[in-house]
Design a protein around this motif. Structure first.
Motif, mmCIF file in Angstrom:
data_model
loop_
_atom_site.group_PDB
_atom_site.id
_atom_site.type_symbol
_atom_site.label_atom_id
_atom_site.label_comp_id
_atom_site.label_asym_id
_atom_site.label_seq_id
_atom_site.Cartn_x
_atom_site.Cartn_y
_atom_site.Cartn_z
ATOM 1 N N PRO A 15 4.530 7.575 -3.915
ATOM 2 C CA PRO A 15 5.156 6.972 -5.096
ATOM 3 C C PRO A 15 6.236 5.981 -4.658
ATOM 4 C CG PRO A 15 5.958 9.213 -4.789
ATOM 5 C CD PRO A 15 4.945 8.956 -3.709
ATOM 6 N N GLN A 16 6.916 5.348 -5.617
ATOM 7 C CA GLN A 16 7.901 4.336 -5.247
ATOM 8 C C GLN A 16 9.036 4.919 -4.413
ATOM 9 O OE1 GLN A 16 8.602 2.504 -9.031
ATOM 10 N NE2 GLN A 16 6.745 1.294 -8.875
ATOM 11 N N ASP A 17 9.353 6.200 -4.610
ATOM 12 C CA ASP A 17 10.354 6.874 -3.777
ATOM 13 C C ASP A 17 9.626 7.639 -2.672
ATOM 14 O OD1 ASP A 17 12.279 8.475 -2.608
ATOM 15 O OD2 ASP A 17 13.260 8.986 -4.497
ATOM 16 N N TYR A 50 2.331 3.422 -11.206
ATOM 17 C CA TYR A 50 1.555 3.119 -9.994
ATOM 18 C C TYR A 50 2.151 3.755 -8.742
ATOM 19 C CZ TYR A 50 -1.883 0.050 -12.053
ATOM 20 O OH TYR A 50 -2.949 -0.435 -12.771
ATOM 21 N N CYS A 51 1.252 4.243 -7.889
ATOM 22 C CA CYS A 51 1.571 4.770 -6.558
ATOM 23 C C CYS A 51 0.627 4.084 -5.571
ATOM 24 C CB CYS A 51 1.313 6.276 -6.487
ATOM 25 S SG CYS A 51 2.293 7.268 -7.603
ATOM 26 N N GLU A 52 0.921 4.234 -4.290
ATOM 27 C CA GLU A 52 0.018 3.751 -3.242
ATOM 28 C C GLU A 52 -0.794 4.932 -2.727
ATOM 29 O OE1 GLU A 52 2.360 1.852 -0.246
ATOM 30 O OE2 GLU A 52 2.860 0.168 -1.538
ATOM 31 N N PHE A 53 -2.064 4.674 -2.416
ATOM 32 C CA PHE A 53 -2.963 5.713 -1.929
ATOM 33 C C PHE A 53 -3.593 5.253 -0.612
ATOM 34 C CE2 PHE A 53 -2.568 6.330 -6.405
ATOM 35 C CZ PHE A 53 -2.654 7.691 -6.614
ATOM 36 N N TYR A 54 -3.677 6.171 0.358
ATOM 37 C CA TYR A 54 -4.294 5.894 1.650
ATOM 38 C C TYR A 54 -5.241 7.036 1.974
ATOM 39 C CZ TYR A 54 -0.326 2.715 2.242
ATOM 40 O OH TYR A 54 0.597 1.726 2.071
ATOM 41 N N THR A 57 -11.907 6.691 5.575
ATOM 42 C CA THR A 57 -13.318 6.770 5.192
ATOM 43 C C THR A 57 -14.171 6.325 6.381
ATOM 44 O OG1 THR A 57 -13.693 4.488 4.475
ATOM 45 C CG2 THR A 57 -12.618 5.952 2.881
ATOM 46 N N LYS A 58 -15.490 6.443 6.244
ATOM 47 C CA LYS A 58 -16.371 6.013 7.341
ATOM 48 C C LYS A 58 -16.333 4.500 7.518
ATOM 49 C CE LYS A 58 -20.538 6.036 4.443
ATOM 50 N NZ LYS A 58 -21.856 6.614 4.250
ATOM 51 N N TYR A 59 -15.828 3.779 6.511
ATOM 52 C CA TYR A 59 -15.739 2.318 6.601
ATOM 53 C C TYR A 59 -14.398 1.852 7.175
ATOM 54 C CZ TYR A 59 -19.551 2.958 3.314
ATOM 55 O OH TYR A 59 -20.716 3.374 2.711
ATOM 56 N N GLY A 60 -13.465 2.779 7.378
ATOM 57 C CA GLY A 60 -12.135 2.423 7.857
ATOM 58 C C GLY A 60 -11.073 3.026 6.955
ATOM 59 N N LYS A 61 -9.818 2.671 7.197
ATOM 60 C CA LYS A 61 -8.710 3.200 6.389
ATOM 61 C C LYS A 61 -8.674 2.457 5.061
ATOM 62 C CE LYS A 61 -4.172 5.100 6.900
ATOM 63 N NZ LYS A 61 -4.467 6.462 7.185
ATOM 64 N N LEU A 62 -8.717 3.218 3.964
ATOM 65 C CA LEU A 62 -8.756 2.645 2.620
ATOM 66 C C LEU A 62 -7.365 2.682 2.005
ATOM 67 C CD1 LEU A 62 -10.461 1.739 0.095
ATOM 68 C CD2 LEU A 62 -10.638 4.177 -0.448
ATOM 69 N N TYR A 63 -6.972 1.572 1.375
ATOM 70 C CA TYR A 63 -5.675 1.480 0.704
ATOM 71 C C TYR A 63 -5.910 0.955 -0.709
ATOM 72 C CZ TYR A 63 -1.593 -1.194 -0.847
ATOM 73 O OH TYR A 63 -0.591 -1.734 -1.595
ATOM 74 N N PHE A 64 -5.270 1.583 -1.700
ATOM 75 C CA PHE A 64 -5.337 1.040 -3.067
ATOM 76 C C PHE A 64 -4.124 1.500 -3.866
ATOM 77 C CE2 PHE A 64 -7.848 4.968 -3.035
ATOM 78 C CZ PHE A 64 -7.352 5.669 -4.131
ATOM 79 N N ASP A 65 -3.851 0.760 -4.932
ATOM 80 C CA ASP A 65 -2.818 1.133 -5.900
ATOM 81 C C ASP A 65 -3.521 1.719 -7.110
ATOM 82 O OD1 ASP A 65 -0.636 0.143 -4.459
ATOM 83 O OD2 ASP A 65 -0.879 -1.859 -5.288
ATOM 84 N N SER A 66 -2.977 2.795 -7.650
ATOM 85 C CA SER A 66 -3.507 3.344 -8.890
ATOM 86 C C SER A 66 -2.428 4.233 -9.513
ATOM 87 C CB SER A 66 -4.806 4.116 -8.644
ATOM 88 O OG SER A 66 -5.398 4.431 -9.896
ATOM 89 N N TYR A 67 -2.820 4.980 -10.533
ATOM 90 C CA TYR A 67 -1.857 5.820 -11.242
ATOM 91 C C TYR A 67 -2.546 7.093 -11.729
ATOM 92 C CZ TYR A 67 -4.268 3.741 -15.207
ATOM 93 O OH TYR A 67 -5.240 3.320 -16.075
#
Length: 196
Positions: A15-17, A50-54, A57-67
């Motif tokens: 999260p932001q903190d 919104y938070c950041e998610f990491y 996966t088999k394709y590599g490290k996945l990063y996305f923002d969601s809530y």
């Protein structure tokens, strides 16, 4: 979403903190969302914020923002992200990192130049003889306001064709919070560099 996350997959939530970073296991995947059961109480993770998610996966490290669309105790229903990014195949995102720093081992200072960095470790070059068995104290500057105190352990030392040594090593953290800060720093810098 099914091609990105699957049941049983571990996901890091920031999260932001930073202090309330959490990790969890995906328990259900649907077309528009997935359910994440987090390890720690979901403090400071708010619905529709919104938070950041990491995740790896088999394709590599996945990063996305969601809530979180819903929060029921330790179960979060996370909305499918509008977009995502694969950072790279290795476990930690590695970025170019050029700095002249000093590391210390048993009261002696060693001058080094950093080449690249990830949350897992760092590649450096130096003219000085380094003990591969040593654990070196080092302060890594991330910005004018922020730096991390880590322990650096050499793993591989090679003689450089230009003289001196090129050393690859790993970080040992004093706490998990610092590792998370460096993970996020490298991921964000990687995205910034790609978007230049």
């Amino acid at each position: 979403m099914r091609e990105l996350v699957s049941e049983g997959q571990e996901v890091l939530v920031i999260p932001q903190d930073f202090d309330f970073a959490n990790k969890g296991i995906v328990t259900e995947v649907n077309a528009g969302d997935f359910t994440l059961e987090v390890k720690y109480p979901a403090e400071n993770i708010l619905e529709n914020t919104y938070c950041e998610f990491y995740t790896q996966t088999k394709y590599g490290k996945l990063y996305f923002d969601s809530y979180a669309k819903e929060i029921n105790g330790n179960k979060l229903v996370i909305a499918s992200p509008a977009k995502h990014k694969f950072l790279q195949r290795r476990q930690y995102t590695r970025i170019k990192f050029i700095n002249d720093l000093v590391m210390n081992y048993q009261g002696k200072d060693y001058k080094i130049s950093t080449l690249d960095i990830s949350a897992g470790g760092m590649k450096i070059k130096t003219q000085e003889k380094i003990d591969i068995e040593g654990s070196y104290n080092i302060t890594v500057p991330l910005s004018e306001e922020q730096s991390l105190d880590c322990i650096y352990q050499p793993i591989r030392i090679e003689k450089s064709t230009e003289g001196g040594y090129v050393i690859s090593g790993q970080f040992v953290y004093k706490n998990n919070h610092d590792k998370m800060i460096l993970t996020q720093y490298c991921a964000k810098r990687s995205v910034e560099i790609k978007n230049k």
